[in-house]
Enzyme design. Structure first.
Site, PDB file in Angstrom:
ATOM      1  N   GLU A   1       0.806  -1.230   0.000  1.00 25.75           N
ATOM      2  CA  GLU A   1       0.000   0.000   0.000  1.00 25.75           C
ATOM      3  C   GLU A   1       0.832   1.270   0.000  1.00 25.75           C
ATOM      4  O   GLU A   1       0.537   2.213   0.727  1.00 25.75           O
ATOM      5  CB  GLU A   1      -0.951  -0.027   1.207  1.00 25.75           C
ATOM      6  CG  GLU A   1      -1.918  -1.201   1.147  1.00 25.75           C
ATOM      7  CD  GLU A   1      -2.866  -1.251   2.325  1.00 25.75           C
ATOM      8  OE1 GLU A   1      -4.057  -1.527   2.107  1.00 25.75           O
ATOM      9  OE2 GLU A   1      -2.407  -1.027   3.460  1.00 25.75           O
TER      10      GLU A   1
HETATM   11  N1  IFG Z   1      -4.377  -4.046   4.515  1.00 26.97           N
HETATM   12  C1  IFG Z   1      -3.126  -3.548   5.102  1.00 26.97           C
HETATM   13  C2  IFG Z   1      -2.938  -3.785   6.590  1.00 26.97           C
HETATM   14  C3  IFG Z   1      -4.247  -3.709   7.368  1.00 26.97           C
HETATM   15  C4  IFG Z   1      -5.269  -4.638   6.723  1.00 26.97           C
HETATM   16  C5  IFG Z   1      -6.517  -4.762   7.578  1.00 26.97           C
HETATM   17  C6  IFG Z   1      -2.017  -5.559   4.244  1.00 26.97           C
HETATM   18  C7  IFG Z   1      -0.779  -6.191   3.676  1.00 26.97           C
HETATM   19  C8  IFG Z   1      -5.571  -4.125   5.349  1.00 26.97           C
HETATM   20  N2  IFG Z   1      -2.010  -4.216   4.396  1.00 26.97           N
HETATM   21  O1  IFG Z   1      -2.972  -6.264   4.558  1.00 26.97           O
HETATM   22  O2  IFG Z   1      -2.030  -2.821   7.109  1.00 26.97           O
HETATM   23  O3  IFG Z   1      -4.718  -2.386   7.447  1.00 26.97           O
HETATM   24  O4  IFG Z   1      -7.333  -5.815   7.144  1.00 26.97           O
END
Ligand code: IFG
Length: 506
Positions: free
Chosen positions: A321
């Protein structure tokens, strides 16, 4: 009234008179994960008041395992003393001269009317044999302790069987992390990935950059006081895990998810100004300044100190992200981080976006959201760790009524967490590409051990079985019956599990 009390009396006489159930069919004993092969001998072994433990080839590792088994038996009121040599009197024999076919983590447990024989090639295998024995034994003292006779030959399908705990969004003190480690060990899982840094918190002391914890460790989601592990506390957790054959994989997420570091050191920001501490739950708004040399000095110092605390081969560098890091900056950044890891003799693990970089074949890509990134990694010769959010994310709500967790990926009931195979879920991702499975618990909404247990159990038991047991042996209708019998055991352990309506809990 008289008739009623007469009925109660008769019922009691009937039930009190019943002899205790004597387990005679080993295939009826519930084990999770399901072993590769279970052969019943049709009899029963009764533990005497004293059950000697025999170590056939005494060594440091065998002595430690003998003591561990002794503790497990003592918790059940079974006294035992540790002897060396072959079994002479009915008891339990441990040996490390098992056949090579058992591999590093397999074991052979033979239960006869004369005693129990547990053998493995490596100590980890014996440890997992003891976990199976724990599940065959009652979970609390009984006046006669019996197990059905038979032979279990068992070994895991995948070498990486783990969970992730996000201690950045909400901090979990070392004692709670150790409880989580005990849960993983009970399920024959061997990896714990600790998500140590994110926008909301930096949780590991870095001596060359002390403000990372002084400032970056001072809060968490919701504005609470946060916290961090000193290097001594962290080393202690690593050792505690290692005694249970669990390797801790530390994660420092970068270049995104770095607001805690950016709030601690102005120089890490492109504009030279420290960002404000962040206690919300948005993602994708932060980035290290990829075109400043000080950033790579920072990364090098952090990796150097973390590598010295990491006996395991891998360090996880996140990479997810990075929405405000242009791809043309992201790729060279990840490439440089990969070089820095190699300089410190560690291999790189990262979320699936790192597949865009020039990853080498020792790098592991953790598939969480984009199977196309996993396929890209496979094309580059890298291995994949399966953590598809729709199946493996433990912070996903069970259904729309679950008070905790999120549901951006899916609602994940107990059956959804179990009824899938990482080697066939997505085209192009096959068993030979996978090192295993990992179930992440993100803690935006999870603040303590009880809440952790509610989200983790029972789904993690299914993930443990997916990592250990061959798909041909994993049947939902069989698993849900075995899972149901685990309820009294989980309750006795004080685990606040989610009592899904899909299971006829015992
Ligand atoms: N995605 C984000 C996490 C977390 C997650 C919550 C990943 C690799 C959503 N990154 O999962 O930091 O916020 O479900």
């Amino acid at each position: 009234m008289l008739r009623f009390s007469l009925l109660v009396l008769l019922a009691c006489l009937w039930s009190c008179a019943q002899p205790p159930v004597v387990p005679m069919n080993l295939t009826e004993s519930a084990l999770i994960p399901q072993p590769q092969s279970v052969t019943p001998f049709g009899k029963s072994y009764r533990f005497d008041a004293v059950t000697p433990i025999y170590l056939t080839t005494p060594s440091g590792k065998l002595d430690t395992l003998g003591q561990y088994l002794q503790q497990q038996l003592q918790a059940l009121g079974l006294q035992s003393d540790i002897r060396t040599g072959e079994m002479e009197q009915a008891g339990i024999q441990l040996s490390l001269n098992g056949p090579d076919s058992l591999g590093a983590e397999g074991y052979l447990l033979e239960i006869t009317e004369e005693g129990l024989y547990l053998q493995a090639k490596e100590a980890a295998g014996l440890f997992y044999g003891i976990q199976s024995l724990r599940q065959l034994l009652p979970f609390e003292p009984t006046d006669t302790t019996r197990v059905a006779t038979g032979r279990i030959v068992d070994a895991p399908v995948y070498p990486h069987r783990g969970a992730m705990l996000d201690v950045a969004r909400h901090f979990f003190k070392p004692a709670d992390v150790k409880v989580f480690i005990d849960y993983l060990a009970m399920l024959k899982m061997n990896k714990l990935h600790l998500h140590l840094a994110d926008d909301q918190g930096w949780r590991i002391e870095i001596k060359s950059w002390p403000k990372l914890t002084e400032i970056g460790g001072s809060t968490q989601v919701g504005g609470g006081q946060g916290g961090f592990y000193t290097q001594q506390e962290y080393a202690d957790m690593v050792a505690y895990a290692a005694e249970r054959f669990i390797t801790i994989i530390p994660e420092i997420d970068m270049p995104g998810h770095t607001n805690a570091a950016l709030a601690s050191y102005p120089e890490l920001n492109c504009d030279g100004k420290a960002s404000a501490l962040y206690t919300g739950t948005e993602v994708g708004f932060s980035t290290l300044c990829t075109d400043k040399e000080v950033t790579y000095q920072f990364v090098d110092d952090v990796i150097r100190e973390l590598a010295a605390l990491t006996p395991g081969a891998y360090i996880h560098i996140g990479g997810d992200e990075s929405h405000v890091t242009p791809l043309e900056d992201y790729i060279p950044f990840i490439n440089r981080v990969q070089q820095i890891l190699r300089k410190h003799n560690k291999k790189m693990m990262g979320w699936d976006e790192i597949a865009h970089a020039d990853i080498d074949t020792t790098t592991v890509v953790q598939w969480w959201a984009a199977p196309e990134n996993a396929r890209k990694a496979i094309k580059k010769g890298a291995k994949v760790l399966a953590s598809p959010a729709k199946k493996a994310y433990l912070d996903m709500q069970y259904d729309s009524t679950t008070q905790l967790g999120l549901h951006w990926a899916a609602y994940v009931e107990v059956d959804s967490a179990y009824r899938w195979d990482p080697a066939s879920l997505q085209a192009g991702i096959k068993k030979e590409h996978l090192i295993g499975i990992e179930a992440p618990l993100w803690t935006e909404t999870i603040t303590n051990l009880d809440e952790l247990e509610y989200m983790v159990f029972p789904r993690i038991m299914g993930h443990a079985e997916i990592g250990w047991t061959a798909p041909a042996l994993r049947k939902w209708e069989d698993y849900r019956v075995r899972l149901a019998t685990m309820a009294p055991r989980l309750k006795a352990m004080g685990i606040d599990f989610y009592a899904s309506a899909q299971i006829d809990w015992k």
